[in-house]
Design an enzyme around this catalytic site. Structure first.
Site, PDB file in Angstrom:
ATOM      1  N   TYR A 106     -11.700  74.909 -47.883  1.00 39.42           N
ATOM      2  CA  TYR A 106     -13.059  75.411 -48.152  1.00 39.42           C
ATOM      3  C   TYR A 106     -13.901  75.363 -46.873  1.00 39.42           C
ATOM      4  O   TYR A 106     -14.541  76.337 -46.488  1.00 39.42           O
ATOM      5  CB  TYR A 106     -13.697  74.561 -49.256  1.00 39.42           C
ATOM      6  CG  TYR A 106     -15.200  74.538 -49.237  1.00 39.42           C
ATOM      7  CD1 TYR A 106     -15.939  75.599 -49.754  1.00 39.42           C
ATOM      8  CD2 TYR A 106     -15.892  73.460 -48.676  1.00 39.42           C
ATOM      9  CE1 TYR A 106     -17.322  75.577 -49.709  1.00 39.42           C
ATOM     10  CE2 TYR A 106     -17.261  73.432 -48.633  1.00 39.42           C
ATOM     11  CZ  TYR A 106     -17.977  74.490 -49.150  1.00 39.42           C
ATOM     12  OH  TYR A 106     -19.345  74.470 -49.092  1.00 39.42           O
ATOM     13  N   SER A 163     -22.144  75.332 -44.544  1.00 34.99           N
ATOM     14  CA  SER A 163     -22.151  73.961 -45.065  1.00 34.99           C
ATOM     15  C   SER A 163     -22.062  72.960 -43.930  1.00 34.99           C
ATOM     16  O   SER A 163     -21.458  73.237 -42.887  1.00 34.99           O
ATOM     17  CB  SER A 163     -20.943  73.806 -45.988  1.00 34.99           C
ATOM     18  OG  SER A 163     -20.652  72.451 -46.184  1.00 34.99           O
ATOM     19  N   LYS A 196     -15.670  78.318 -44.242  1.00 36.38           N
ATOM     20  CA  LYS A 196     -17.071  78.348 -43.796  1.00 36.38           C
ATOM     21  C   LYS A 196     -17.123  78.506 -42.273  1.00 36.38           C
ATOM     22  O   LYS A 196     -17.876  79.329 -41.746  1.00 36.38           O
ATOM     23  CB  LYS A 196     -17.803  77.065 -44.213  1.00 36.38           C
ATOM     24  CG  LYS A 196     -18.024  76.915 -45.703  1.00 36.38           C
ATOM     25  CD  LYS A 196     -19.018  77.928 -46.213  1.00 36.38           C
ATOM     26  CE  LYS A 196     -19.264  77.835 -47.704  1.00 36.38           C
ATOM     27  NZ  LYS A 196     -19.898  79.028 -48.264  1.00 36.38           N
TER      28      LYS A 196
HETATM   29  N1  UFG Z   1     -19.073  60.500 -55.408  1.00 38.41           N
HETATM   30  C1  UFG Z   1     -18.774  59.466 -56.290  1.00 38.41           C
HETATM   31  N2  UFG Z   1     -18.346  59.802 -57.543  1.00 38.41           N
HETATM   32  C2  UFG Z   1     -18.200  61.107 -57.953  1.00 38.41           C
HETATM   33  C3  UFG Z   1     -18.520  62.135 -57.050  1.00 38.41           C
HETATM   34  C4  UFG Z   1     -18.951  61.797 -55.774  1.00 38.41           C
HETATM   35  O1  UFG Z   1     -18.893  58.296 -55.954  1.00 38.41           O
HETATM   36  O2  UFG Z   1     -17.786  61.324 -59.113  1.00 38.41           O
HETATM   37  C5  UFG Z   1     -19.611  60.157 -54.064  1.00 38.41           C
HETATM   38  C6  UFG Z   1     -18.758  60.666 -52.919  1.00 38.41           C
HETATM   39  O3  UFG Z   1     -17.744  59.761 -52.590  1.00 38.41           O
HETATM   40  C7  UFG Z   1     -19.808  60.843 -51.822  1.00 38.41           C
HETATM   41  C8  UFG Z   1     -21.077  61.223 -52.581  1.00 38.41           C
HETATM   42  O4  UFG Z   1     -20.856  60.783 -53.916  1.00 38.41           O
HETATM   43  O5  UFG Z   1     -20.037  59.629 -51.166  1.00 38.41           O
HETATM   44  C9  UFG Z   1     -21.360  62.701 -52.598  1.00 38.41           C
HETATM   45  O6  UFG Z   1     -20.235  63.426 -53.068  1.00 38.41           O
HETATM   46  P1  UFG Z   1     -20.320  64.957 -53.518  1.00 38.41           P
HETATM   47  O7  UFG Z   1     -18.973  65.357 -54.021  1.00 38.41           O
HETATM   48  O8  UFG Z   1     -21.482  65.165 -54.419  1.00 38.41           O
HETATM   49  O9  UFG Z   1     -20.676  65.719 -52.164  1.00 38.41           O
HETATM   50  P2  UFG Z   1     -19.899  65.781 -50.770  1.00 38.41           P
HETATM   51  O10 UFG Z   1     -20.819  65.194 -49.764  1.00 38.41           O
HETATM   52  O11 UFG Z   1     -18.541  65.215 -50.839  1.00 38.41           O
HETATM   53  O12 UFG Z   1     -19.663  67.342 -50.585  1.00 38.41           O
HETATM   54  C10 UFG Z   1     -20.733  68.203 -50.397  1.00 38.41           C
HETATM   55  C11 UFG Z   1     -20.447  69.580 -50.989  1.00 38.41           C
HETATM   56  C12 UFG Z   1     -19.445  70.315 -50.191  1.00 38.41           C
HETATM   57  C13 UFG Z   1     -19.744  70.267 -48.734  1.00 38.41           C
HETATM   58  C14 UFG Z   1     -19.985  68.879 -48.263  1.00 38.41           C
HETATM   59  C15 UFG Z   1     -20.466  68.892 -46.852  1.00 38.41           C
HETATM   60  O13 UFG Z   1     -19.986  69.464 -52.307  1.00 38.41           O
HETATM   61  O14 UFG Z   1     -19.477  71.648 -50.599  1.00 38.41           O
HETATM   62  O15 UFG Z   1     -20.988  68.281 -49.042  1.00 38.41           O
HETATM   63  O16 UFG Z   1     -19.952  67.873 -46.172  1.00 38.41           O
HETATM   64  F1  UFG Z   1     -18.714  70.776 -48.025  1.00 38.41           F
END
Ligand code: UFG
Length: 338
Positions: free
Chosen positions: A152, A124, A156
């Site tokens: 997590y 990741s 990785k």
């Molecule tokens: N977000 C919201 N509302 C939500 C969920 C997310 O505004 O309900 C925002 C987050 O703040 C972020 C973006 O949407 O700015 C993306 O969030 P995600 O949770 O979809 O994804 P992440 O980038 O946080 O995490 C993902 C994977 C992880 C991995 C990571 C790598 O889920 O497994 O990318 O950095 F580790």
């Protein structure tokens, strides 16, 4: 090739199996169904038109997994069997370390026992840590363990290190490490897709539930980041493109140059939360209500990759755009998983 896919009933595993069959490979699927359903394997069978050997086995259970290795001769392993929820990993870290590290070690030890040398690992972008500057290329990191923000992500990085150390000690061992950015979307058949248990943690599955009326509104975590519209920017990649990346990466096993290969799998394009909300509304024709709330702990402002290495060395690049991602997600959420 004949490939053992550990965690093959899950979101990325199931899409990868489809693309492996499309290129003439065959698969043995192993999954304990902890966070996946047998129906996903059945639906993959419908898509590929073949019966897939399936074993309901926990990859930490060496005895049971050994029996699978004994029965099924394979040329390579792809490891998707890890737990993957960032927030959950902070709450139950030991479970994450036990499951993710133990299952990986068990698989690698069995590879030794059965003379299998080729492995691919679903890593990741999280291994780049919170201080990485986007766009990130594969050389930007030195596995900065101190910058990783959750257990997590630590698992990785640790598994990457285990693979690198094993590769250093064994010239026949070949490991391909694929660092995913943000996989989203679903297969065009709407038969397989992302189906998280409970409330989705990730943005796209949450939006999907709001668009289909299953949840009232989306919480947008912060609009004061240093980005185009203040909301978080990520590199969303269609899961089908991601799955094809694995198939392209199989060519590393024929290379003689080195025995560890690391690639970013992303599009190289950053999309903000609000841009994704707008794109989803357009693609689905549905309103996606949202509220701006405070930042989520551990989030960074932007994270997107330089995808050039995978293009140059594997001949792979992501082809599907945000519209394709939103449409396929909506179709799956709206009528899929039959
Ligand atoms: N977000 C919201 N509302 C939500 C969920 C997310 O505004 O309900 C925002 C987050 O703040 C972020 C973006 O949407 O700015 C993306 O969030 P995600 O949770 O979809 O994804 P992440 O980038 O946080 O995490 C993902 C994977 C992880 C991995 C990571 C790598 O889920 O497994 O990318 O950095 F580790």
């Amino acid at each position: 090739m004949r490939i053992l896919v550990a965690g093959g009933a899950g979101y990325i595993g199931s899409h990868t199996i489809v693309e492996l069959y499309a290129k003439g490979h065959t698969v043995v699927c192993v999954d304990n169904l902890y966070n996946a359903k047998l129906s996903a394997v059945k639906n993959v069978e419908k898509i590929v038109g073949k019966k897939i050997p399936f074993y309901k086995v926990d990859c930490c259970d060496k005895k049971k997994l050994r029996a699978v290795f004994k029965k099924e001769k394979v040329d390579a392993i792809i490891m998707f069997q890890g737990y993957k929820a960032v927030g959950e990993s902070v709450k139950i870290p030991l479970k994450y370390y036990r499951n993710n590290i133990d299952s990986a070690l068990t698989i690698i030890e069995l590879m030794d026992e059965f003379n299998i040398h080729n492995i691919m690992f679903s890593s990741s972008a999280t291994v780049y840590g919170k201080n990485a500057k986007s766009p990130i290329d594969e050389n930007d990191e030195a596995l900065r363990l101190n910058d990783i923000t959750n257990p997590y992500g630590e698992t990785k990085a640790m598994i990457e290190k285990i693979l690198m150390d094993k590769a250093n000690s064994d010239s026949k061992f070949k490991a391909v490490i694929l660092r995913y950015f943000n996989p989203v979307g679903a297969h065009e058949s709407a038969l397989i897709g992302e189906d998280p248990n409970g409330l989705p943690n990730n943005l796209m599955p949450y939006i999907a539930k709001v668009a289909t009326g299953k949840l009232p509104f989306l919480n947008v975590y912060g609009n004061n980041y240093k980005t185009k519209d203040g909301t978080g920017v990520r590199d969303y990649i269609h899961v089908v493109d991601l799955a094809k990346g694995h198939v392209s990466a199989l060519k590393c096993y024929k290379e003689k140059k080195k025995n560890i290969y690391i690639y970013n799998l992303g599009t190289g394009r950053g999309t903000s939360v609000l841009e994704l909300v707008n794109a989803y509304e357009k693609a689905s024709g549905k309103k996606v209500k949202y509220k701006i709330v405070g930042r989520r702990a551990g989030d960074v402002d932007k994270l997107y990759c330089k995808p050039k290495k995978a293009k140059t060395e594997l001949g792979w690049e992501a082809k599907l755009n945000i519209e394709n991602m939103c449409k396929s997600s909506y179709n799956y959420e709206n009528g899929g998983r039959r």
